[in-house]
Write a protein that holds these residues in place. Structure first.
Motif, PDB file in Angstrom:
ATOM      1  N   ALA A   1       0.821  -1.209   0.000  1.00 42.27           N
ATOM      2  CA  ALA A   1       0.000   0.000   0.000  1.00 42.27           C
ATOM      3  C   ALA A   1       0.853   1.256   0.000  1.00 42.27           C
ATOM      4  CB  ALA A   1      -0.916   0.011   1.214  1.00 42.27           C
ATOM      5  N   ALA A   2       0.217   2.329  -0.388  1.00 39.67           N
ATOM      6  CA  ALA A   2       0.813   3.657  -0.303  1.00 39.67           C
ATOM      7  C   ALA A   2      -0.244   4.593   0.256  1.00 39.67           C
ATOM      8  CB  ALA A   2       1.276   4.133  -1.682  1.00 39.67           C
ATOM      9  N   GLY A   3       0.212   5.610   0.918  1.00 38.70           N
ATOM     10  CA  GLY A   3      -0.702   6.601   1.469  1.00 38.70           C
ATOM     11  C   GLY A   3      -0.083   7.986   1.350  1.00 38.70           C
ATOM     12  N   ALA A   4      -0.940   8.971   1.242  1.00 37.44           N
ATOM     13  CA  ALA A   4      -0.473  10.345   1.064  1.00 37.44           C
ATOM     14  C   ALA A   4      -1.038  11.248   2.148  1.00 37.44           C
ATOM     15  CB  ALA A   4      -0.901  10.867  -0.314  1.00 37.44           C
ATOM     16  N   TRP A   5      -0.216  12.221   2.534  1.00 36.91           N
ATOM     17  CA  TRP A   5      -0.667  13.254   3.456  1.00 36.91           C
ATOM     18  C   TRP A   5      -0.369  14.612   2.827  1.00 36.91           C
ATOM     19  CZ3 TRP A   5       2.975  16.689   5.448  1.00 36.91           C
ATOM     20  CH2 TRP A   5       4.304  16.302   5.384  1.00 36.91           C
ATOM     21  N   LEU A   6      -1.254  15.541   3.051  1.00 36.71           N
ATOM     22  CA  LEU A   6      -1.081  16.896   2.532  1.00 36.71           C
ATOM     23  C   LEU A   6      -1.613  17.861   3.579  1.00 36.71           C
ATOM     24  CD1 LEU A   6      -0.243  18.343  -0.217  1.00 36.71           C
ATOM     25  CD2 LEU A   6      -2.677  18.548  -0.603  1.00 36.71           C
ATOM     26  N   VAL A   7      -0.801  18.825   3.937  1.00 38.50           N
ATOM     27  CA  VAL A   7      -1.196  19.876   4.884  1.00 38.50           C
ATOM     28  C   VAL A   7      -1.360  21.155   4.085  1.00 38.50           C
ATOM     29  CG1 VAL A   7      -0.475  21.239   6.892  1.00 38.50           C
ATOM     30  CG2 VAL A   7       0.065  18.792   6.777  1.00 38.50           C
TER      31      VAL A   7
ATOM     32  N   ARG B   1       2.545  12.058  10.641  1.00 43.31           N
ATOM     33  CA  ARG B   1       3.484  12.854   9.828  1.00 43.31           C
ATOM     34  C   ARG B   1       2.928  14.256   9.582  1.00 43.31           C
ATOM     35  NH1 ARG B   1       7.612   9.787   6.740  1.00 43.31           N
ATOM     36  NH2 ARG B   1       7.911   8.030   8.135  1.00 43.31           N
ATOM     37  N   ALA B   2       1.665  14.320   9.218  1.00 44.16           N
ATOM     38  CA  ALA B   2       1.062  15.614   8.887  1.00 44.16           C
ATOM     39  C   ALA B   2       0.982  16.530  10.107  1.00 44.16           C
ATOM     40  CB  ALA B   2      -0.324  15.395   8.288  1.00 44.16           C
ATOM     41  N   VAL B   3       0.477  16.028  11.211  1.00 43.17           N
ATOM     42  CA  VAL B   3       0.302  16.871  12.401  1.00 43.17           C
ATOM     43  C   VAL B   3       1.659  17.263  12.987  1.00 43.17           C
ATOM     44  CG1 VAL B   3      -0.709  17.008  14.719  1.00 43.17           C
ATOM     45  CG2 VAL B   3      -1.981  15.910  12.875  1.00 43.17           C
ATOM     46  N   SER B   4       2.659  16.424  12.839  1.00 40.01           N
ATOM     47  CA  SER B   4       3.960  16.702  13.445  1.00 40.01           C
ATOM     48  C   SER B   4       4.666  17.911  12.840  1.00 40.01           C
ATOM     49  CB  SER B   4       4.869  15.474  13.376  1.00 40.01           C
ATOM     50  OG  SER B   4       5.271  15.227  12.055  1.00 40.01           O
TER      51      SER B   4
ATOM     52  N   ARG C   1      -8.517  20.574  10.601  1.00 42.07           N
ATOM     53  CA  ARG C   1      -9.594  19.744  10.058  1.00 42.07           C
ATOM     54  C   ARG C   1      -8.935  18.638   9.247  1.00 42.07           C
ATOM     55  NH1 ARG C   1     -14.733  21.387   6.266  1.00 42.07           N
ATOM     56  NH2 ARG C   1     -16.012  19.647   6.971  1.00 42.07           N
ATOM     57  N   VAL C   2      -9.174  17.387   9.650  1.00 42.76           N
ATOM     58  CA  VAL C   2      -8.568  16.232   8.997  1.00 42.76           C
ATOM     59  C   VAL C   2      -9.603  15.563   8.105  1.00 42.76           C
ATOM     60  CG1 VAL C   2      -7.404  14.019   9.328  1.00 42.76           C
ATOM     61  CG2 VAL C   2      -7.031  15.883  10.971  1.00 42.76           C
ATOM     62  N   PHE C   3      -9.247  15.415   6.845  1.00 45.78           N
ATOM     63  CA  PHE C   3     -10.094  14.731   5.864  1.00 45.78           C
ATOM     64  C   PHE C   3      -9.519  13.324   5.675  1.00 45.78           C
ATOM     65  CE2 PHE C   3     -10.620  19.162   5.077  1.00 45.78           C
ATOM     66  CZ  PHE C   3     -11.880  19.340   4.531  1.00 45.78           C
ATOM     67  N   THR C   4     -10.278  12.303   6.029  1.00 43.74           N
ATOM     68  CA  THR C   4      -9.849  10.930   5.844  1.00 43.74           C
ATOM     69  C   THR C   4     -11.063  10.047   5.609  1.00 43.74           C
ATOM     70  OG1 THR C   4      -8.643   9.056   6.789  1.00 43.74           O
ATOM     71  CG2 THR C   4      -9.845  10.451   8.343  1.00 43.74           C
ATOM     72  N   GLU C   5     -10.855   8.961   4.903  1.00 43.59           N
ATOM     73  CA  GLU C   5     -11.923   7.989   4.696  1.00 43.59           C
ATOM     74  C   GLU C   5     -11.708   6.750   5.548  1.00 43.59           C
ATOM     75  OE1 GLU C   5     -11.675   7.794   0.334  1.00 43.59           O
ATOM     76  OE2 GLU C   5     -13.712   8.590   0.348  1.00 43.59           O
ATOM     77  N   CYS C   6     -10.698   6.764   6.408  1.00 40.63           N
ATOM     78  CA  CYS C   6     -10.421   5.605   7.257  1.00 40.63           C
ATOM     79  C   CYS C   6     -11.500   5.504   8.331  1.00 40.63           C
ATOM     80  CB  CYS C   6      -9.039   5.717   7.887  1.00 40.63           C
ATOM     81  SG  CYS C   6      -8.633   4.306   8.935  1.00 40.63           S
ATOM     82  N   ARG C   7     -12.352   4.505   8.207  1.00 41.80           N
ATOM     83  CA  ARG C   7     -13.491   4.324   9.127  1.00 41.80           C
ATOM     84  C   ARG C   7     -13.043   4.173  10.577  1.00 41.80           C
ATOM     85  NH1 ARG C   7     -16.857   6.934   7.722  1.00 41.80           N
ATOM     86  NH2 ARG C   7     -16.658   7.128   5.524  1.00 41.80           N
TER      87      ARG C   7
ATOM     88  N   LYS D   1       1.170   8.124  20.058  1.00 41.53           N
ATOM     89  CA  LYS D   1       1.941   9.174  19.396  1.00 41.53           C
ATOM     90  C   LYS D   1       1.011  10.243  18.813  1.00 41.53           C
ATOM     91  CE  LYS D   1       5.416   9.871  15.819  1.00 41.53           C
ATOM     92  NZ  LYS D   1       6.228   9.232  14.772  1.00 41.53           N
ATOM     93  N   CYS D   2      -0.042   9.788  18.152  1.00 45.37           N
ATOM     94  CA  CYS D   2      -1.008  10.740  17.581  1.00 45.37           C
ATOM     95  C   CYS D   2      -1.689  11.555  18.671  1.00 45.37           C
ATOM     96  CB  CYS D   2      -2.051  10.001  16.743  1.00 45.37           C
ATOM     97  SG  CYS D   2      -1.463   9.437  15.142  1.00 45.37           S
ATOM     98  N   ALA D   3      -2.102  10.899  19.745  1.00 50.78           N
ATOM     99  CA  ALA D   3      -2.791  11.596  20.838  1.00 50.78           C
ATOM    100  C   ALA D   3      -1.929  12.708  21.397  1.00 50.78           C
ATOM    101  CB  ALA D   3      -3.172  10.604  21.934  1.00 50.78           C
ATOM    102  N   ALA D   4      -0.640  12.446  21.569  1.00 51.03           N
ATOM    103  CA  ALA D   4       0.264  13.486  22.081  1.00 51.03           C
ATOM    104  C   ALA D   4       0.350  14.663  21.112  1.00 51.03           C
ATOM    105  CB  ALA D   4       1.646  12.887  22.329  1.00 51.03           C
ATOM    106  N   LEU D   5       0.344  14.384  19.815  1.00 49.83           N
ATOM    107  CA  LEU D   5       0.364  15.454  18.816  1.00 49.83           C
ATOM    108  C   LEU D   5      -0.948  16.232  18.801  1.00 49.83           C
ATOM    109  CD1 LEU D   5       2.082  13.506  15.904  1.00 49.83           C
ATOM    110  CD2 LEU D   5       3.073  15.430  17.173  1.00 49.83           C
ATOM    111  N   PHE D   6      -2.072  15.536  18.982  1.00 50.56           N
ATOM    112  CA  PHE D   6      -3.383  16.180  18.937  1.00 50.56           C
ATOM    113  C   PHE D   6      -3.585  17.135  20.112  1.00 50.56           C
ATOM    114  CE2 PHE D   6      -5.312  12.101  16.861  1.00 50.56           C
ATOM    115  CZ  PHE D   6      -4.590  12.338  15.705  1.00 50.56           C
ATOM    116  N   ASP D   7      -2.933  16.873  21.241  1.00 53.90           N
ATOM    117  CA  ASP D   7      -3.150  17.668  22.452  1.00 53.90           C
ATOM    118  C   ASP D   7      -2.944  19.165  22.242  1.00 53.90           C
ATOM    119  OD1 ASP D   7      -3.829  15.463  23.953  1.00 53.90           O
ATOM    120  OD2 ASP D   7      -1.841  15.248  24.888  1.00 53.90           O
TER     121      ASP D   7
END
Length: 173
Positions: free
Chosen positions: A19-25, A58-61, A70-76, A111-117
């Motif tokens: 798989a591959a995934g992309a992030w864009l800020v 990666r994006a939030v960091s 505002r995060v746009f994702t389709e990951c359920r 890791k994400c939770a710490a970034l979201f804080d």
């Protein structure tokens, strides 16, 4: 500052695969022009949820100031976790879910939770203007052979055309 983060992956579902995934800020500079920064992660074998969490991290960091994000994702799984407020509960319960089991991807979630804080976070699966461009780039990336044998090993792919305002990088975000 209002920041949009766009997350796209090349697949959905629970099975491990290539798989591959992309992030864009994206944010609007004080001059009024949009500024973007992004990249791609590729793995020969990964799961959708892990890939999505790696991309979001990666994006939030790169955000150096407190922002409204505002995060746009389709990951359920990500959307359910955030909309149902499971993340604070998992943290409080030492990464044990309501069924008494360890949360999958607990390290990535932590890791994400710490970034979201630091930020005001909003989550949506709304369509966004970069979706087709990002998906097209992911399809092209999947045609390449990166030669990674191990599950969970990611290659970072630079996408120069997604990185505007490179002289200032993200220091003003």
């Amino acid at each position: 500052m209002q920041v949009n983060i766009y997350i796209e992956t090349s697949f959905t579902g629970p099975s491990a695969r290539r798989a591959a995934g992309a992030w864009l800020v994206e944010y609007i500079h004080s001059s009024g022009r949009p500024v973007t920064r992004g990249g791609i992660l590729y793995a020969d074998r990964t799961m959708e949820n892990d890939l999505a969490l790696q991309l979001i991290s990666r994006a939030v960091s790169i955000l150096t100031k407190t922002c409204c994000v505002r995060v746009f994702t389709e990951c359920r799984h990500v959307l359910s976790t955030m909309h149902n407020h499971w993340l604070p509960q998992w943290r409080k319960n030492s990464w044990v879910n309501a069924k008494g089991k360890m949360v999958k991807n607990a390290e990535a979630w932590n890791k994400c939770a710490a970034l979201f804080d630091r930020h005001m976070m909003e989550w949506t699966d709304d369509c966004h203007p970069y979706r087709l461009c990002m998906q097209d780039r992911l399809r092209r990336e999947l045609k390449k052979d990166h030669g990674l044998p191990d599950h969970g090993i990611y290659v970072t792919v630079e996408v120069p055309e997604w990185n505007t305002n490179t002289e200032r990088r993200a220091t003003n975000v």
